[in-house]
Design an enzyme around this catalytic site. Structure first.
Site, PDB file in Angstrom:
ATOM      1  N   CYS A  94      41.533  46.899  40.945  1.00 22.21           N
ATOM      2  CA  CYS A  94      42.605  47.837  40.574  1.00 22.21           C
ATOM      3  C   CYS A  94      43.969  47.267  40.982  1.00 22.21           C
ATOM      4  O   CYS A  94      44.061  46.272  41.709  1.00 22.21           O
ATOM      5  CB  CYS A  94      42.366  49.199  41.229  1.00 22.21           C
ATOM      6  SG  CYS A  94      42.762  49.239  42.990  1.00 22.21           S
ATOM      7  N   GLU A 123      37.538  45.747  47.653  1.00 20.28           N
ATOM      8  CA  GLU A 123      38.327  44.524  47.809  1.00 20.28           C
ATOM      9  C   GLU A 123      39.193  44.593  49.061  1.00 20.28           C
ATOM     10  O   GLU A 123      39.316  43.619  49.810  1.00 20.28           O
ATOM     11  CB  GLU A 123      39.240  44.321  46.586  1.00 20.28           C
ATOM     12  CG  GLU A 123      38.502  44.089  45.277  1.00 20.28           C
ATOM     13  CD  GLU A 123      38.119  45.366  44.534  1.00 20.28           C
ATOM     14  OE1 GLU A 123      37.943  46.431  45.168  1.00 20.28           O
ATOM     15  OE2 GLU A 123      37.982  45.280  43.305  1.00 20.28           O
ATOM     16  N   GLU A 138      34.209  55.920  50.433  1.00 22.18           N
ATOM     17  CA  GLU A 138      34.898  57.125  49.951  1.00 22.18           C
ATOM     18  C   GLU A 138      34.984  58.190  51.039  1.00 22.18           C
ATOM     19  O   GLU A 138      34.373  58.068  52.108  1.00 22.18           O
ATOM     20  CB  GLU A 138      34.183  57.639  48.691  1.00 22.18           C
ATOM     21  CG  GLU A 138      34.261  56.607  47.566  1.00 22.18           C
ATOM     22  CD  GLU A 138      33.733  57.097  46.234  1.00 22.18           C
ATOM     23  OE1 GLU A 138      33.092  58.159  46.172  1.00 22.18           O
ATOM     24  OE2 GLU A 138      33.987  56.394  45.232  1.00 22.18           O
ATOM     25  N   CYS A 172      39.018  50.940  48.555  1.00 22.96           N
ATOM     26  CA  CYS A 172      38.300  50.070  47.619  1.00 22.96           C
ATOM     27  C   CYS A 172      37.574  48.951  48.363  1.00 22.96           C
ATOM     28  O   CYS A 172      37.952  48.558  49.477  1.00 22.96           O
ATOM     29  CB  CYS A 172      39.284  49.425  46.650  1.00 22.96           C
ATOM     30  SG  CYS A 172      40.041  50.541  45.467  1.00 22.96           S
ATOM     31  N   ASN A 193      33.231  49.809  48.635  1.00 27.53           N
ATOM     32  CA  ASN A 193      34.106  50.987  48.662  1.00 27.53           C
ATOM     33  C   ASN A 193      33.554  52.043  49.608  1.00 27.53           C
ATOM     34  O   ASN A 193      32.347  52.258  49.687  1.00 27.53           O
ATOM     35  CB  ASN A 193      34.404  51.543  47.267  1.00 27.53           C
ATOM     36  CG  ASN A 193      33.192  51.753  46.393  1.00 27.53           C
ATOM     37  OD1 ASN A 193      32.188  51.067  46.497  1.00 27.53           O
ATOM     38  ND2 ASN A 193      33.283  52.721  45.506  1.00 27.53           N
ATOM     39  N   CYS A 224      44.648  46.862  44.739  1.00 29.46           N
ATOM     40  CA  CYS A 224      43.899  45.729  45.317  1.00 29.46           C
ATOM     41  C   CYS A 224      44.524  44.401  44.891  1.00 29.46           C
ATOM     42  O   CYS A 224      44.581  43.451  45.675  1.00 29.46           O
ATOM     43  CB  CYS A 224      42.434  45.800  44.915  1.00 29.46           C
ATOM     44  SG  CYS A 224      41.553  47.113  45.803  1.00 29.46           S
TER      45      CYS A 224
HETATM   46  N1  THU Z   1      37.157  50.991  43.440  1.00 32.98           N
HETATM   47  C1  THU Z   1      37.051  49.821  44.122  1.00 32.98           C
HETATM   48  O1  THU Z   1      36.334  49.713  45.127  1.00 32.98           O
HETATM   49  N2  THU Z   1      37.763  48.763  43.672  1.00 32.98           N
HETATM   50  C2  THU Z   1      38.584  48.785  42.591  1.00 32.98           C
HETATM   51  O2  THU Z   1      39.266  47.812  42.311  1.00 32.98           O
HETATM   52  C3  THU Z   1      38.646  49.986  41.749  1.00 32.98           C
HETATM   53  C4  THU Z   1      37.956  51.186  42.258  1.00 32.98           C
HETATM   54  C5  THU Z   1      36.419  52.147  43.949  1.00 32.98           C
HETATM   55  C6  THU Z   1      37.300  53.235  44.503  1.00 32.98           C
HETATM   56  C7  THU Z   1      36.434  54.443  44.348  1.00 32.98           C
HETATM   57  O3  THU Z   1      35.573  54.531  45.486  1.00 32.98           O
HETATM   58  C8  THU Z   1      35.578  54.134  43.129  1.00 32.98           C
HETATM   59  O4  THU Z   1      35.685  52.741  42.920  1.00 32.98           O
HETATM   60  C9  THU Z   1      36.036  54.856  41.864  1.00 32.98           C
HETATM   61  O5  THU Z   1      37.375  54.687  41.627  1.00 32.98           O
END
Ligand code: THU
Length: 160
Positions: free
Chosen positions: A112, A75, A64, A73, A62, A115
């Site tokens: 999520c 994925e 940010e 994310c 991820n 994704c």
């Molecule tokens: N996140 C992911 O990388 N993948 C997911 O399927 C769910 C959430 C990340 C996004 C964000 O940077 C952090 O987790 C918190 O939501």
């Protein structure tokens, strides 16, 4: 009126060591990616590793952003890179791991919704299921034989 019953069967393993060596290796790559995540706002690191049918492994984590929705994310970082770098390759397996910097993440963390929809696109494109393995930082690992098991009633291009 009729009822539509939706059922999914997933496999749950107590530890990663119950899985084959190739999955353990793929998960190790996901863990390394997770450790390199850029997650200064959520303190929640996610790593993904994708095995392609050309034997290449593509990773993602991820990323940010101070403008929160601009982040991505793990994925999707991984799967978009796979699509960009190896557009003809089929995705065989995905290993996912997530770890909070604030608490022990010992339960499997599924991808999520956004994704799942993204992975579904590639599963439909390649007309072959993608195996998905997901875990926290430790503990149980869940295996899904196909993305479709994780996203019933997915939105697909045939309706466009
Ligand atoms: N996140 C992911 O990388 N993948 C997911 O399927 C769910 C959430 C990340 C996004 C964000 O940077 C952090 O987790 C918190 O939501």
């Amino acid at each position: 009126m009729e009822h539509l019953k939706i059922e999914t069967t997933l496999e749950v393993y107590n530890t990663i060591s119950e899985l084959s060596q190739d999955i353990q290796n793929l998960m190790s790559e996901a863990i390394e990616a997770r450790n390199n995540a850029y997650a200064p706002y959520s303190n929640f690191n996610v790593g993904a590793a994708i095995l392609l049918d050309n034997n290449k492994v593509v990773i993602g984590n991820n990323q940010e952003n101070a403008a929160y929705p601009s982040g991505l994310c793990a994925e999707r970082t991984a799967i978009y890179y796979a699509g960009a770098k190896y557009p003809k390759a089929k995705i065989l397996k995905m290993a996912l791991t997530a770890s909070s910097q604030n608490q022990i993440t010992d339960k499997p963390i599924p991808p999520c919704g956004a994704c799942r929809q993204t992975i579904a696109e590639y599963e439909m494109k390649q007309e072959q299921p993608i195996e998905i393995y997901f875990m926290g930082a430790q503990g149980k690992v869940v295996k899904s034989n196909s993305l479709a098991n994780l996203l019933p009633l997915l939105f697909e291009s045939s309706v466009l």
